[in-house]
Design an enzyme around this catalytic site. Structure first.
Site, PDB file in Angstrom:
ATOM      1  N   LEU B  64      85.757 101.653  22.875  1.00  0.00           N
ATOM      2  CA  LEU B  64      86.273 103.021  22.991  1.00  0.00           C
ATOM      3  C   LEU B  64      87.501 103.230  22.108  1.00  0.00           C
ATOM      4  O   LEU B  64      87.910 104.347  21.858  1.00  0.00           O
ATOM      5  CB  LEU B  64      86.621 103.319  24.451  1.00  0.00           C
ATOM      6  CG  LEU B  64      85.452 103.194  25.438  1.00  0.00           C
ATOM      7  CD1 LEU B  64      85.950 103.267  26.879  1.00  0.00           C
ATOM      8  CD2 LEU B  64      84.410 104.274  25.183  1.00  0.00           C
ATOM      9  N   ARG B  65      88.103 102.143  21.665  1.00  0.00           N
ATOM     10  CA  ARG B  65      89.239 102.153  20.726  1.00  0.00           C
ATOM     11  C   ARG B  65      90.527 102.675  21.336  1.00  0.00           C
ATOM     12  O   ARG B  65      91.498 102.884  20.616  1.00  0.00           O
ATOM     13  CB  ARG B  65      88.918 102.963  19.458  1.00  0.00           C
ATOM     14  CG  ARG B  65      87.688 102.499  18.700  1.00  0.00           C
ATOM     15  CD  ARG B  65      87.798 101.069  18.249  1.00  0.00           C
ATOM     16  NE  ARG B  65      86.829 100.752  17.193  1.00  0.00           N
ATOM     17  CZ  ARG B  65      86.496  99.506  16.852  1.00  0.00           C
ATOM     18  NH1 ARG B  65      87.040  98.483  17.485  1.00  0.00           N
ATOM     19  NH2 ARG B  65      85.641  99.278  15.889  1.00  0.00           N
ATOM     20  N   HIS B 180      81.032  85.163  23.476  1.00  0.00           N
ATOM     21  CA  HIS B 180      80.560  85.566  22.141  1.00  0.00           C
ATOM     22  C   HIS B 180      80.554  84.298  21.305  1.00  0.00           C
ATOM     23  O   HIS B 180      81.542  84.004  20.627  1.00  0.00           O
ATOM     24  CB  HIS B 180      81.507  86.591  21.509  1.00  0.00           C
ATOM     25  CG  HIS B 180      81.533  87.907  22.215  1.00  0.00           C
ATOM     26  ND1 HIS B 180      80.965  89.038  21.683  1.00  0.00           N
ATOM     27  CD2 HIS B 180      82.044  88.267  23.410  1.00  0.00           C
ATOM     28  CE1 HIS B 180      81.128  90.053  22.526  1.00  0.00           C
ATOM     29  NE2 HIS B 180      81.792  89.613  23.573  1.00  0.00           N
ATOM     30  N   ASP B 306      76.356  97.834  20.634  1.00  0.00           N
ATOM     31  CA  ASP B 306      77.512  97.202  19.992  1.00  0.00           C
ATOM     32  C   ASP B 306      78.282  98.254  19.190  1.00  0.00           C
ATOM     33  O   ASP B 306      78.576  98.074  18.003  1.00  0.00           O
ATOM     34  CB  ASP B 306      77.094  96.034  19.099  1.00  0.00           C
ATOM     35  CG  ASP B 306      78.275  95.113  18.783  1.00  0.00           C
ATOM     36  OD1 ASP B 306      79.347  95.291  19.406  1.00  0.00           O
ATOM     37  OD2 ASP B 306      78.138  94.238  17.919  1.00  0.00           O
ATOM     38  N   HIS B 310      84.650 103.440  13.492  1.00  0.00           N
ATOM     39  CA  HIS B 310      85.735 103.239  12.531  1.00  0.00           C
ATOM     40  C   HIS B 310      86.060 104.557  11.851  1.00  0.00           C
ATOM     41  O   HIS B 310      85.183 105.420  11.708  1.00  0.00           O
ATOM     42  CB  HIS B 310      85.320 102.257  11.432  1.00  0.00           C
ATOM     43  CG  HIS B 310      85.287 100.827  11.865  1.00  0.00           C
ATOM     44  ND1 HIS B 310      86.412 100.152  12.280  1.00  0.00           N
ATOM     45  CD2 HIS B 310      84.271  99.943  11.948  1.00  0.00           C
ATOM     46  CE1 HIS B 310      86.075  98.906  12.589  1.00  0.00           C
ATOM     47  NE2 HIS B 310      84.788  98.761  12.405  1.00  0.00           N
TER      48      HIS B 310
END
Lengths: 331, 425
Positions: B64-65, B180, B306, B310
């Site tokens: 969600l940044r 991960h 995923d 940006h």
């Protein structure tokens, strides 16, 4: 929005070069045309007046994001012999804002109405990136991008081979050393395969010669004797000192012992084999002084041929740009 | 409030349901399927004839940044993007700034999500403080603050003793740990799958061993500590085999995959287009096909977007210099549907990997339309052909190779707890 393939990106609608980014996708006809044209420029270089007006009134910008004296100088000389106005820009880039400064730089240079950018950059694909983000009527010439390609170097090597051997078919060529990091080796492999040599051998330890090159048409040799046996052409690559740090090699000494070109190891090749090196040479690291300066060495011819090949590529790309424009006018 | 969604094709893999029928919603929950219960005579009716009625999607990977990188996206914009793509429940990673290693950051994210009124948002907390791989985070405080799992995200825990202890501690409290798998010393500096394409194009490679060596270490530690484990974003054929073996030997672990790793391979690298720069990288076709086989075999039970939005400049650079990631949450379903043709996946398996599958990986009450469940659902036009563009996108992100492509299947409306939160204009 799908990006265009490199093949489509560097050719105009008539199949002529309008950029020169990579040898990938260029056929034998175009490569031969570059060599033929370079040949004619070579004879011109021997005359007292060395200029032709093919790029008169055009502005060529040498845009070097990575240091290089030799390549930049030969490009500059090539452009000047074609009567272009040449600007040299050496741009140091900070690792963090590389992309942004690159695009900003381009926009500025575009605004100065340049006609051609000759680009060297440390990122693979940088020349493609610039070709895609520039106004379409600026020709982009790749002067080396990361590990990806150095197509004018490969073509000057092809010219050197053709002038000494007179042909490509039947030739065996060995490229020795740090293939992994070499854009020169990648472009040479593509050129040699397209021009139809018999065999390209890549010689070095597994750390510097990844197995994937086999799928690109090369034969991989980890032993220098097997690699040099009966070859017509030997290309020695420069070994960067940094390679010792990445655990790729134990030492310069061991590399020289196993893969160095000396008068003894040169004897494994054909008696008339030529020795090439894209420079700058590390004497005593990949090649001995005796061989570098010896009768088999054509290293300085490469430099002379470099100017001619670059003149050929610059003039072809510029004419491909102009052809493209007139083509569009007709529509 | 009573609602009748009538005559749609209701497909819910959680209860093996695929029938044209009516769905009844009372207040926040599913009241009945098929026959109307008492009291629905005057219910509001939505006609779904010719459309699919599906459980809302559950996406295990939506960045969600916010906080910290709001130039890329924020909770409101990415939440809106999620519901427009039919995602009603999403799990967000801990790599915000500040990192989700305190309960206040976890709470902030959920408060903002509530305020936005979009998808249900479940944060993952940091496994170690600052994701630095040195000290354990306050895992229980994070859990109490709403975190559904703990993870060190793509940041490596280099020190195996620290990792082992973190897992033991998490196991003590029965927390879910998300891995991960990535051996940093092998992946560092790489931007593409190590293979013919990266070699040819001179791009620094990431070998499959970067994933499999880390995966093997993680599996051994999971076995030792007995911690609940989920493996995120697998990319290699070998990883699927290793995970299948681990499950066969009795290890109860789950796994997910990003939709782009199922659709694309490293062949696309010839374009040097940074839009295809993702981590883990797009790998070979054998890897892609084995990942799909892993779904069929039940080794992988979740497909995620995923989603990593940006700003525009992040992708305007030569390939290696671009920031990795794609922002595909709002087209997750039409992209995943391509796998029915491309990968020969049946509809029920596919939808399961987008709904109850991921919900079960994380133990979330979501991804089902069974009676009594929260009425998180979508109405989907499975045949609509439409173009996703920079102009009609909902995400703040500028990065997807799918902008401008024609997609099949479009979300018409999204409901969360019986409330419509999105309707196609």
């Amino acid at each position: 929005m799908m990006r265009s393939e490199p093949r489509a990106l560097q050719l105009n609608e008539h199949g002529q070069l309008k950029h020169f980014l990579t040898l990938d996708g260029l056929d034998k006809t175009i490569l031969t045309e570059i060599l033929d044209r370079a040949d004619s420029f070579l004879s011109m270089g021997e005359q007292s007046v060395k200029k032709v007006p093919l790029l008169r009134g055009k502005t060529v910008v040498n845009l070097f994001f990575e240091n290089s004296t030799r390549t930049r100088t030969t490009f500059e000389l090539a452009a000047k012999r074609l009567s272009a106005d040449v600007i040299n820009l050496n741009i140091e880039t900070s690792a963090t804002s590389k992309g942004e400064s690159l695009l900003d730089t381009l926009k500025n240079l575009e605004a100065m109405q340049s006609d051609m950018f000759i680009v060297r950059h440390s990122d693979s694909g940088a020349a493609h990136f610039i070709a895609e983000h520039c106004t379409p009527n600026v020709a982009i010439i790749n002067a080396g991008d990361g590990r990806h390609a150095h197509p004018t170097q490969a073509m000057l090597d092809m010219l050197t081979i053709r002038r000494h051997k007179g042909r490509f078919d039947g030739l065996k060529v060995a490229i020795v050393g740090d293939i992994l990091h070499s854009r020169v080796a990648r472009s040479q492999l593509q050129a040699l395969t397209t021009l139809g040599v018999e065999e390209v051998r890549l010689v070095g330890p597994k750390t510097l010669v990844p197995k994937f090159f086999e799928e690109m048409g090369a034969t991989i040799c980890h032993d220098l004797e097997a690699g040099l046996k009966d070859v017509d052409v030997i290309v020695m690559l420069r070994l960067q000192k940094e390679r010792m740090k990445g655990a790729l090699l134990p030492s310069e000494g061991e590399f020289y012992r196993l893969y160095g070109l000396t008068e003894e190891t040169l004897a494994w090749a054909k008696p008339d084999a030529i020795v090439m090196h894209p420079g700058p040479i590390n004497r005593g690291v990949e090649i001995s002084s005796e061989v570098a300066d010896g009768a088999h060495s054509v290293i300085l011819n490469q430099v002379t041929n470099g100017i001619a090949v670059r003149m050929a590529v610059l003039s072809m790309a510029m004419s491909g740009q102009l052809q493209r424009d007139s083509g569009e006018d007709e529509k | 409030m009573k609602l009748r969604i009538q005559n749609g094709r209701v497909i819910d893999p959680s209860q093996d349901l695929d029938a044209v029928t009516d769905l009844f919603i009372d207040n926040e929950k599913v009241a009945a399927i098929g026959e109307a219960p008492d009291g629905f005579e005057n219910a509001e009716i939505i006609d779904a004839t010719g459309k699919w009625v599906l459980p809302g999607l559950v996406d295990l990977a939506v960045a969600l940044r916010e906080p910290g990188q709001t130039q890329k996206g924020n909770i409101a914009t990415e939440g809106r993007a999620a519901v427009s793509g039919g995602v009603t429940t999403l799990v967000c990673p801990p790599d915000t700034n500040p990192i989700v290693d305190t309960s206040s950051v976890a709470a902030l994210i959920q408060d903002k999500a509530d305020e936005a009124g979009m998808a249900n948002v479940f944060p993952i907390g940091a496994l170690t403080k600052g994701l630095a791989g040195e000290q354990l985070s306050n895992m229980m405080a994070l859990t109490d603050a709403g975190c559904v799992a703990v993870s060190n995200h793509r940041y490596p825990v280099v020190n195996t003793k620290v990792l082992s202890r973190a897992l033991e501690y998490a196991a003590t409290h029965d927390l879910l740990v998300v891995f991960h798998p990535d051996e940093e010393s092998l992946s560092e500096g790489g931007c593409a799958h190590e293979g013919l394409m990266s070699t040819m194009h001179g791009l620094a490679g990431i070998p499959e061993e970067a994933e499999t060596i880390a995966l093997m270490r993680d599996l051994l530690l999971v076995e030792k500590t007995g911690v609940r484990a989920h493996f995120a974003r697998l990319s290699c054929a070998k990883s699927v085999e290793m995970l299948a073996d681990a499950k066969a030997s009795g290890l109860d672990v789950t796994a997910d995959v990003a939709v782009h790793n199922l659709l694309l391979t490293d062949q696309i690298l010839s374009r040097f287009d940074g839009q295809y720069h993702v981590l883990p990288p797009l790998r070979g076709d054998e890897d892609r096909l084995t990942l799909i086989e892993g779904i069929k075999a039940g080794v992988i039970t979740a497909i995620c977007s995923d989603h990593q939005p940006h700003e525009k400049m992040a992708k305007i650079a030569p390939f290696a210099a671009t920031e990795p990631g794609m922002a595909n949450v709002e087209v997750l379903l039409p992209l995943a549907m391509e796998l029915m043709d491309e990968g020969d996946l049946d509809l029920s398996t596919l939808l399961s990997c987008l709904t109850c599958g991921p919900a079960n990986c994380f133990g979330l009450e979501a991804g089902s339309l069974s009676v009594g469940s929260f009425a998180d659902l979508i109405i989907f036009d499975s045949t609509a052909r439409w173009q996703w563009t920079h102009h009609n996108r909902k995400t703040k992100g500028h990065n997807s190779p799918y902008f401008g492509t024609t997609l099949t299947g479009q979300v018409i409306a999204t409901f969360i707890s019986g409330q419509q939160v999105y309707r196609l204009a």
